[in-house]
Design a protein around this motif. Structure first.
Motif, PDB file in Angstrom:
ATOM      1  N   ARG A 154     -61.655  21.759  10.086  1.00 26.27           N
ATOM      2  CA  ARG A 154     -62.618  22.827  10.477  1.00 26.27           C
ATOM      3  C   ARG A 154     -62.037  24.349  10.495  1.00 26.27           C
ATOM      4  O   ARG A 154     -62.141  25.136  11.087  1.00 26.27           O
ATOM      5  CB  ARG A 154     -62.587  22.851  12.298  1.00 26.27           C
ATOM      6  CG  ARG A 154     -63.385  21.314  12.735  1.00 26.27           C
ATOM      7  CD  ARG A 154     -63.323  21.320  14.220  1.00 26.27           C
ATOM      8  NE  ARG A 154     -64.057  22.274  14.584  1.00 26.27           N
ATOM      9  CZ  ARG A 154     -65.517  22.578  14.750  1.00 26.27           C
ATOM     10  NH1 ARG A 154     -66.168  21.084  14.466  1.00 26.27           N
ATOM     11  NH2 ARG A 154     -66.196  23.196  15.151  1.00 26.27           N
ATOM     12  N   ALA A 155     -61.618  24.442   9.109  1.00 29.93           N
ATOM     13  CA  ALA A 155     -61.251  25.569   8.680  1.00 29.93           C
ATOM     14  C   ALA A 155     -59.938  26.248   9.003  1.00 29.93           C
ATOM     15  O   ALA A 155     -59.549  25.801  10.209  1.00 29.93           O
ATOM     16  CB  ALA A 155     -62.409  26.743   8.862  1.00 29.93           C
ATOM     17  N   PRO A 156     -59.132  27.006   8.209  1.00 31.19           N
ATOM     18  CA  PRO A 156     -57.843  27.363   8.640  1.00 31.19           C
ATOM     19  C   PRO A 156     -57.818  28.505   9.348  1.00 31.19           C
ATOM     20  O   PRO A 156     -57.349  29.462   9.027  1.00 31.19           O
ATOM     21  CB  PRO A 156     -57.372  27.597   7.189  1.00 31.19           C
ATOM     22  CG  PRO A 156     -58.514  27.987   6.346  1.00 31.19           C
ATOM     23  CD  PRO A 156     -59.689  27.195   6.772  1.00 31.19           C
ATOM     24  N   ARG A 157     -58.309  28.152  10.801  1.00 29.81           N
ATOM     25  CA  ARG A 157     -58.393  29.430  11.639  1.00 29.81           C
ATOM     26  C   ARG A 157     -56.827  29.638  11.823  1.00 29.81           C
ATOM     27  O   ARG A 157     -56.333  28.759  12.096  1.00 29.81           O
ATOM     28  CB  ARG A 157     -59.180  29.192  12.702  1.00 29.81           C
ATOM     29  CG  ARG A 157     -60.877  29.184  12.458  1.00 29.81           C
ATOM     30  CD  ARG A 157     -61.409  28.973  13.815  1.00 29.81           C
ATOM     31  NE  ARG A 157     -62.869  29.084  13.397  1.00 29.81           N
ATOM     32  CZ  ARG A 157     -63.958  28.907  14.465  1.00 29.81           C
ATOM     33  NH1 ARG A 157     -63.430  28.566  15.443  1.00 29.81           N
ATOM     34  NH2 ARG A 157     -65.107  28.989  14.248  1.00 29.81           N
ATOM     35  N   THR A 158     -56.810  30.996  12.550  1.00 31.91           N
ATOM     36  CA  THR A 158     -55.446  31.351  13.119  1.00 31.91           C
ATOM     37  C   THR A 158     -55.795  31.717  14.573  1.00 31.91           C
ATOM     38  O   THR A 158     -56.830  31.909  14.849  1.00 31.91           O
ATOM     39  CB  THR A 158     -54.603  32.168  12.379  1.00 31.91           C
ATOM     40  OG1 THR A 158     -55.547  33.504  12.535  1.00 31.91           O
ATOM     41  CG2 THR A 158     -54.111  31.805  11.180  1.00 31.91           C
ATOM     42  N   TYR A 159     -54.744  31.465  15.366  1.00 37.74           N
ATOM     43  CA  TYR A 159     -54.820  31.809  16.868  1.00 37.74           C
ATOM     44  C   TYR A 159     -53.441  32.758  17.174  1.00 37.74           C
ATOM     45  O   TYR A 159     -52.565  32.700  16.604  1.00 37.74           O
ATOM     46  CB  TYR A 159     -55.052  30.379  17.736  1.00 37.74           C
ATOM     47  CG  TYR A 159     -56.209  29.645  17.319  1.00 37.74           C
ATOM     48  CD1 TYR A 159     -57.099  29.609  17.899  1.00 37.74           C
ATOM     49  CD2 TYR A 159     -55.688  28.689  16.127  1.00 37.74           C
ATOM     50  CE1 TYR A 159     -58.207  28.842  17.778  1.00 37.74           C
ATOM     51  CE2 TYR A 159     -56.996  27.872  16.040  1.00 37.74           C
ATOM     52  CZ  TYR A 159     -58.293  28.032  16.534  1.00 37.74           C
ATOM     53  OH  TYR A 159     -59.201  27.017  16.530  1.00 37.74           O
ATOM     54  N   ASP A 160     -53.932  33.510  18.341  1.00 34.06           N
ATOM     55  CA  ASP A 160     -52.643  34.436  18.875  1.00 34.06           C
ATOM     56  C   ASP A 160     -51.996  33.627  19.939  1.00 34.06           C
ATOM     57  O   ASP A 160     -50.746  34.034  20.211  1.00 34.06           O
ATOM     58  CB  ASP A 160     -53.477  35.232  19.613  1.00 34.06           C
ATOM     59  CG  ASP A 160     -54.365  36.333  18.625  1.00 34.06           C
ATOM     60  OD1 ASP A 160     -53.712  37.099  17.977  1.00 34.06           O
ATOM     61  OD2 ASP A 160     -55.711  36.234  18.707  1.00 34.06           O
ATOM     62  N   ALA A 161     -52.482  32.429  20.463  1.00 30.49           N
ATOM     63  CA  ALA A 161     -51.689  31.507  21.380  1.00 30.49           C
ATOM     64  C   ALA A 161     -52.149  30.137  21.029  1.00 30.49           C
ATOM     65  O   ALA A 161     -53.216  29.941  20.975  1.00 30.49           O
ATOM     66  CB  ALA A 161     -51.996  32.157  22.684  1.00 30.49           C
ATOM     67  N   LEU A 162     -51.050  29.198  20.993  1.00 27.83           N
ATOM     68  CA  LEU A 162     -51.224  27.819  21.010  1.00 27.83           C
ATOM     69  C   LEU A 162     -50.552  27.296  22.212  1.00 27.83           C
ATOM     70  O   LEU A 162     -49.125  27.510  22.630  1.00 27.83           O
ATOM     71  CB  LEU A 162     -50.394  27.066  19.831  1.00 27.83           C
ATOM     72  CG  LEU A 162     -51.416  26.917  18.498  1.00 27.83           C
ATOM     73  CD1 LEU A 162     -51.890  28.503  18.086  1.00 27.83           C
ATOM     74  CD2 LEU A 162     -50.671  26.241  17.629  1.00 27.83           C
ATOM     75  N   CYS A 163     -51.476  26.566  23.432  1.00 26.95           N
ATOM     76  CA  CYS A 163     -50.824  26.189  24.498  1.00 26.95           C
ATOM     77  C   CYS A 163     -50.852  24.600  24.418  1.00 26.95           C
ATOM     78  O   CYS A 163     -52.005  23.921  24.201  1.00 26.95           O
ATOM     79  CB  CYS A 163     -51.562  26.677  25.652  1.00 26.95           C
ATOM     80  SG  CYS A 163     -51.316  28.241  25.932  1.00 26.95           S
ATOM     81  N   LEU A 164     -49.923  23.937  24.402  1.00 26.13           N
ATOM     82  CA  LEU A 164     -49.606  22.300  24.103  1.00 26.13           C
ATOM     83  C   LEU A 164     -49.305  21.757  25.075  1.00 26.13           C
ATOM     84  O   LEU A 164     -48.386  22.111  25.806  1.00 26.13           O
ATOM     85  CB  LEU A 164     -48.926  22.035  22.869  1.00 26.13           C
ATOM     86  CG  LEU A 164     -48.973  23.143  21.683  1.00 26.13           C
ATOM     87  CD1 LEU A 164     -48.137  22.568  20.524  1.00 26.13           C
ATOM     88  CD2 LEU A 164     -50.491  22.942  21.155  1.00 26.13           C
ATOM     89  N   ASP A 165     -50.319  20.743  25.562  1.00 23.17           N
ATOM     90  CA  ASP A 165     -49.937  19.817  26.486  1.00 23.17           C
ATOM     91  C   ASP A 165     -50.532  18.362  26.286  1.00 23.17           C
ATOM     92  O   ASP A 165     -51.484  17.896  26.841  1.00 23.17           O
ATOM     93  CB  ASP A 165     -50.610  20.468  27.954  1.00 23.17           C
ATOM     94  CG  ASP A 165     -50.438  19.620  29.101  1.00 23.17           C
ATOM     95  OD1 ASP A 165     -49.523  18.787  29.194  1.00 23.17           O
ATOM     96  OD2 ASP A 165     -50.838  20.068  30.341  1.00 23.17           O
ATOM     97  N   ILE A 166     -49.917  17.740  25.445  1.00 25.73           N
ATOM     98  CA  ILE A 166     -50.477  16.527  25.007  1.00 25.73           C
ATOM     99  C   ILE A 166     -49.517  15.390  25.177  1.00 25.73           C
ATOM    100  O   ILE A 166     -49.935  14.222  25.059  1.00 25.73           O
ATOM    101  CB  ILE A 166     -50.835  16.421  23.410  1.00 25.73           C
ATOM    102  CG1 ILE A 166     -49.431  16.592  22.768  1.00 25.73           C
ATOM    103  CG2 ILE A 166     -51.735  17.514  22.934  1.00 25.73           C
ATOM    104  CD1 ILE A 166     -49.542  16.369  21.161  1.00 25.73           C
TER     105      ILE A 166
END
Length: 245
Positions: A154-166
Motif C-alpha cells: 500500500r505504498a511506502p508511506r511513513t508515519y510520525d508514530a508507530l504504536c504496536l500491540d500485536i
C-alpha cells in the motif's frame, strides 16, 4: 448433580465465558468470548483469545490508551498533524483514543485477522469503535503487520508514530512469525516506516530490559518504559523509542 453445558450454551448471566464467535484462519484459531450479561448495567466484557492465548478484553483499556498518549507526548508539540500507524486493532481502545485526539492526522490500523475486523464492523465490538471507524482520518488495513512493514504494501508511506500491540509483548508472542517484528530486521523495518524524529511505542504485558537493549542496538534513542499498574502481577508497560534525525 447436573452436568455443566459447554461454554457456547451457558446462559448469558453466568460469569463464565460464553463463546460468541470462533474462527480458524491462516494464523490459527481466534475466538471472541463474552463475560457478563450485558444487560442494563452494561457489564458485559468481551475477550479476544488467539491460539488459546488470552490477548485482551474490554474491562479496562488503560494501557492501550497509554500506548497512544505516550507516543503523542514523545513527539515535538509543533509537529503538525502527525500520522499514526497502529499495529493491531484488538478490542479497539487504541483506535478510539487516537480518534479522540484532534492533533493526529491520518490514522491507519493494520490488523491481520479478518474476524477481528468483522467483530468491529458488524459484530459486538462495534459498540466500542463504530464512532472511531466513521472518522475520516481512520483507515483499517487487512494485512500481516510484519509483512506489511517489510514489503511496503500500500505504498511506502511513513508515519510520525508507530504504536504496536500485536502480542503480549516482545518476550511473549502469540505466533512464531511475530518474533520477527522484535528482531534487528523487524526493528529496522519499523525505523524505515518512521519519519525522522518519529516515535516507536510497543505495548507489553511485562517489562523487557532485553528489548530496550535491542531498541538501542537498532539505533533508536530516548529509549524508556512507562508502566501501568494492574490489579495483580507485574505492570503492563509501553516501551518508547525515537528514530534519529
Amino acid at each position: 448433580m447436573h452436568p455443566q453445558p459447554p461454554n457456547d450454551l451457558r446462559p448469558a448471566d453466568d460469569d463464565r465465558p460464553v463463546t460468541v464467535d470462533r474462527r480458524e484462519g491462516p494464523y490459527g484459531e481466534v475466538v471472541l468470548r463474552r463475560r457478563g450479561d450485558g444487560g442494563p448495567s452494561g457489564d458485559a466484557v468481551f475477550e479476544i483469545i488467539a491460539n488459546g492465548c488470552f490477548l485482551m478484553d474490554t474491562s479496562d483499556g488503560r494501557s492501550e490508551r497509554l500506548l497512544i498518549r505516550a507516543a503523542l507526548g514523545a513527539l515535538p508539540a509543533d509537529r503538525p498533524s502527525p500520522a499514526l500507524l497502529i499495529g493491531g486493532l484488538g478490542v479497539g481502545f487504541s483506535l478510539v483514543e487516537a480518534v479522540a485526539e484532534p492533533r493526529w492526522g491520518r490514522i491507519a490500523v493494520v490488523e491481520r485477522e479478518a474476524a477481528v475486523i468483522d467483530w468491529h464492523r458488524e459484530g459486538p465490538l462495534a459498540a466500542v469503535t463504530a464512532g472511531a471507524l466513521a472518522d475520516p482520518r481512520a483507515e483499517i488495513v487487512h494485512a500481516d503487520l510484519v509483512d506489511w512493514l517489510r514489503t511496503g504494501q500500500r505504498a511506502p508511506r511513513t508515519y510520525d508514530a508507530l504504536c504496536l500491540d500485536i502480542d503480549n509483548g516482545p518476550d511473549w508472542t502469540v505466533t512464531e512469525d511475530n518474533d520477527g517484528l522484535y528482531s534487528p530486521a523487524g526493528l529496522a523495518a519499523c525505523a524505515a516506516r518512521l519519519a525522522p524524529g518519529g516515535v516507536l511505542a510497543v505495548w507489553s504485558a511485562q517489562p523487557s530490559p532485553a528489548f530496550e537493549e535491542s531498541l538501542r542496538n537498532a539505533g533508536f534513542t530516548q529509549v524508556r518504559t512507562e508502566e501501568v499498574t494492574v490489579a495483580r502481577g507485574v505492570p503492563d508497560v509501553v516501551h518508547l523509542a525515537v528514530r534519529g534525525a
